[in-house]
Design a protein around this motif. Structure first.
Motif, PDB file in Angstrom:
ATOM      1  N   ALA A  23       0.860  -1.193   0.000  1.00 55.25           N
ATOM      2  CA  ALA A  23       0.000   0.000   0.000  1.00 55.25           C
ATOM      3  C   ALA A  23       0.891   1.236   0.000  1.00 55.25           C
ATOM      4  O   ALA A  23       1.736   1.393   0.883  1.00 55.25           O
ATOM      5  CB  ALA A  23      -0.906  -0.004   1.227  1.00 55.25           C
ATOM      6  N   THR A  24       0.682   2.123  -0.980  1.00 56.38           N
ATOM      7  CA  THR A  24       1.503   3.324  -1.112  1.00 56.38           C
ATOM      8  C   THR A  24       0.607   4.557  -1.181  1.00 56.38           C
ATOM      9  O   THR A  24      -0.328   4.613  -1.994  1.00 56.38           O
ATOM     10  CB  THR A  24       2.370   3.272  -2.382  1.00 56.38           C
ATOM     11  OG1 THR A  24       3.150   2.071  -2.377  1.00 56.38           O
ATOM     12  CG2 THR A  24       3.294   4.471  -2.456  1.00 56.38           C
ATOM     13  N   ALA A  40       3.020   0.760   3.324  1.00 54.48           N
ATOM     14  CA  ALA A  40       2.878  -0.306   4.306  1.00 54.48           C
ATOM     15  C   ALA A  40       2.659  -1.620   3.579  1.00 54.48           C
ATOM     16  O   ALA A  40       2.285  -1.648   2.398  1.00 54.48           O
ATOM     17  CB  ALA A  40       1.708  -0.025   5.257  1.00 54.48           C
ATOM     18  N   LEU A  41       2.895  -2.711   4.295  1.00 50.37           N
ATOM     19  CA  LEU A  41       2.607  -4.053   3.804  1.00 50.37           C
ATOM     20  C   LEU A  41       1.417  -4.615   4.559  1.00 50.37           C
ATOM     21  O   LEU A  41       1.292  -4.414   5.766  1.00 50.37           O
ATOM     22  CB  LEU A  41       3.798  -4.987   4.019  1.00 50.37           C
ATOM     23  CG  LEU A  41       5.038  -4.808   3.146  1.00 50.37           C
ATOM     24  CD1 LEU A  41       6.100  -5.811   3.582  1.00 50.37           C
ATOM     25  CD2 LEU A  41       4.700  -5.002   1.689  1.00 50.37           C
ATOM     26  N   VAL A  42       0.571  -5.327   3.857  1.00 47.29           N
ATOM     27  CA  VAL A  42      -0.526  -6.045   4.495  1.00 47.29           C
ATOM     28  C   VAL A  42      -0.393  -7.511   4.114  1.00 47.29           C
ATOM     29  O   VAL A  42      -0.304  -7.848   2.924  1.00 47.29           O
ATOM     30  CB  VAL A  42      -1.900  -5.514   4.060  1.00 47.29           C
ATOM     31  CG1 VAL A  42      -3.021  -6.309   4.725  1.00 47.29           C
ATOM     32  CG2 VAL A  42      -2.030  -4.029   4.395  1.00 47.29           C
ATOM     33  N   VAL A  52       0.342   4.349   6.780  1.00 43.77           N
ATOM     34  CA  VAL A  52      -0.496   4.924   5.726  1.00 43.77           C
ATOM     35  C   VAL A  52      -1.555   5.845   6.312  1.00 43.77           C
ATOM     36  O   VAL A  52      -2.587   6.092   5.690  1.00 43.77           O
ATOM     37  CB  VAL A  52      -1.175   3.819   4.883  1.00 43.77           C
ATOM     38  CG1 VAL A  52      -0.183   3.139   3.960  1.00 43.77           C
ATOM     39  CG2 VAL A  52      -1.886   2.804   5.783  1.00 43.77           C
ATOM     40  N   GLY A  53      -1.314   6.337   7.528  1.00 42.36           N
ATOM     41  CA  GLY A  53      -2.224   7.325   8.077  1.00 42.36           C
ATOM     42  C   GLY A  53      -2.896   6.975   9.380  1.00 42.36           C
ATOM     43  O   GLY A  53      -3.805   7.679   9.802  1.00 42.36           O
ATOM     44  N   VAL A 107      -4.637   5.952  -1.664  1.00 44.48           N
ATOM     45  CA  VAL A 107      -3.655   4.888  -1.481  1.00 44.48           C
ATOM     46  C   VAL A 107      -3.767   3.889  -2.628  1.00 44.48           C
ATOM     47  O   VAL A 107      -4.868   3.423  -2.956  1.00 44.48           O
ATOM     48  CB  VAL A 107      -3.880   4.152  -0.142  1.00 44.48           C
ATOM     49  CG1 VAL A 107      -2.828   3.061   0.057  1.00 44.48           C
ATOM     50  CG2 VAL A 107      -3.862   5.137   1.022  1.00 44.48           C
ATOM     51  N   LEU A 108      -2.633   3.583  -3.235  1.00 46.03           N
ATOM     52  CA  LEU A 108      -2.566   2.553  -4.272  1.00 46.03           C
ATOM     53  C   LEU A 108      -2.208   1.230  -3.607  1.00 46.03           C
ATOM     54  O   LEU A 108      -1.212   1.144  -2.881  1.00 46.03           O
ATOM     55  CB  LEU A 108      -1.509   2.907  -5.319  1.00 46.03           C
ATOM     56  CG  LEU A 108      -1.254   1.853  -6.402  1.00 46.03           C
ATOM     57  CD1 LEU A 108      -2.499   1.653  -7.267  1.00 46.03           C
ATOM     58  CD2 LEU A 108      -0.045   2.235  -7.255  1.00 46.03           C
TER      59      LEU A 108
END
Length: 307
Positions: A23-24, A40-42, A52-53, A107-108
């Motif tokens: 997630a970017t 971040a990674l999920v 990411v916030g 977020v992409l």
């Protein structure tokens, strides 16, 4: 976890053949607690590592990341107050933030699903060619059976040097696709030897030999192409029925890289947000488990006795 550490962790997961979603943050409208480029990674268990916030964005990012891992498709998410996503393109996921902040974050999310793992046993021309071609079309390739990470498919191309042992190991490991490069006569001898060792007829029926599409008389390189064609068919559930095959999944075992099942979701009883069950804060009341977007909603639920 810093931005660079997120990428390092992504590389580690990829090297181990484990799925994740990256997630970017690509757009920010202040006030917001994140910056463009934060990431971040999920992972499939709903764990988010990175930034990411915070609580305003994380549950939405986790939910959409798990959906992306399920369907294999990237998505752009617009997270903001009610009405902020008006006019967004149809392919943008608009999610309403439940936070007091009036900021907007986009977020992409990019799912990364590992290619299936193919073990090619044997150093002959067919085996070497198959290894090279399989990598080109996105398969991960090993030259031995890994006791820790079971391959999705095994092709035995040892050409008479230990065929029985290699096949026995692949069948015992429950590998989905097991192929033997051999003539029909040689294959019959190998299977008879395995039967004498106690391998069941049900297991022997899973061995594909002659392996690959029938091209008639072929060179070793062409045999490799024929095997790869059948592997691609198998990966997509298109291999014609053979003993032991199951409709839609010829092996009964889905290869790696296949999309995951749709994630379980629930509605937060406090704020009404739809959240992914995996990784969500929970509370149990009267034997019922409730799921929340954040510990704040959970604490409110526990403190007040209801929404």
């Amino acid at each position: 976890m810093t931005r660079s550490e997120v990428l390092v962790e992504a590389g580690r997961l990829a090297s181990q053949g484990k799925p994740y979603a990256l997630a970017t943050v690509v757009r920010v409208v202040r006030p917001a607690s994140t910056r463009r480029g934060d990431r971040a990674l999920v992972t499939p268990d709903g764990t988010l590592a990175g930034w990411v916030g915070g609580a305003c964005s994380e549950p939405i990012v986790v939910r959409e990341a798990l959906r992306a891992l399920a369907d294999g498709e990237p998505r752009l998410i617009h997270i903001g107050p009610a009405g902020s996503g008006a006019g967004a393109p149809d392919d943008v996921v608009v999610a309403e933030s439940r936070c007091a902040s009036e900021g907007v974050v986009e977020v992409l999310i990019e799912p990364e699903l590992p290619g299936p793992l193919l073990a090619v046993l044997g150093e002959g021309v067919a085996g070497r060619t198959l290894s090279q071609l399989a990598r080109i079309v996105g398969w991960r390739v090993a030259d031995q059976l890994d006791p820790v990470q079971r391959p999705d498919a095994v092709v035995v191309a040892t050409m008479g040097h230990g065929d029985e042992d290699a096949l026995a190991s692949a069948l015992k490991a429950g590998v989905g696709y097991v192929g033997l490069v051999a003539s029909a006569r040689r294959a019959a001898v190998v299977l008879d030897a395995l039967r004498a060792q106690g391998v069941t007829d049900d297991d022997l029926a899973r061995v594909r030999s002659p392996v690959g599409r029938d091209l008639g008389p072929s060179t070793q390189e062409e045999i490799a192409v024929a095997i790869l064609a059948e592997l691609v068919d198998w990966r997509h559930g298109l291999v014609p029925g053979r003993p032991g095959d199951a409709p839609g999944d010829p092996s009964g075992l889905a290869p790696a890289g296949a999309a995951a099942p749709a994630p379980a979701e629930a509605v937060d009883p406090v704020c009404g947000m739809t959240v992914a069950v995996a990784g969500a804060p929970t509370a149990v009341r009267d034997g019922v488990t409730w799921y929340f977007c954040s510990v704040g909603c959970r604490d409110h639920f526990e403190r007040t006795g209801g929404p």
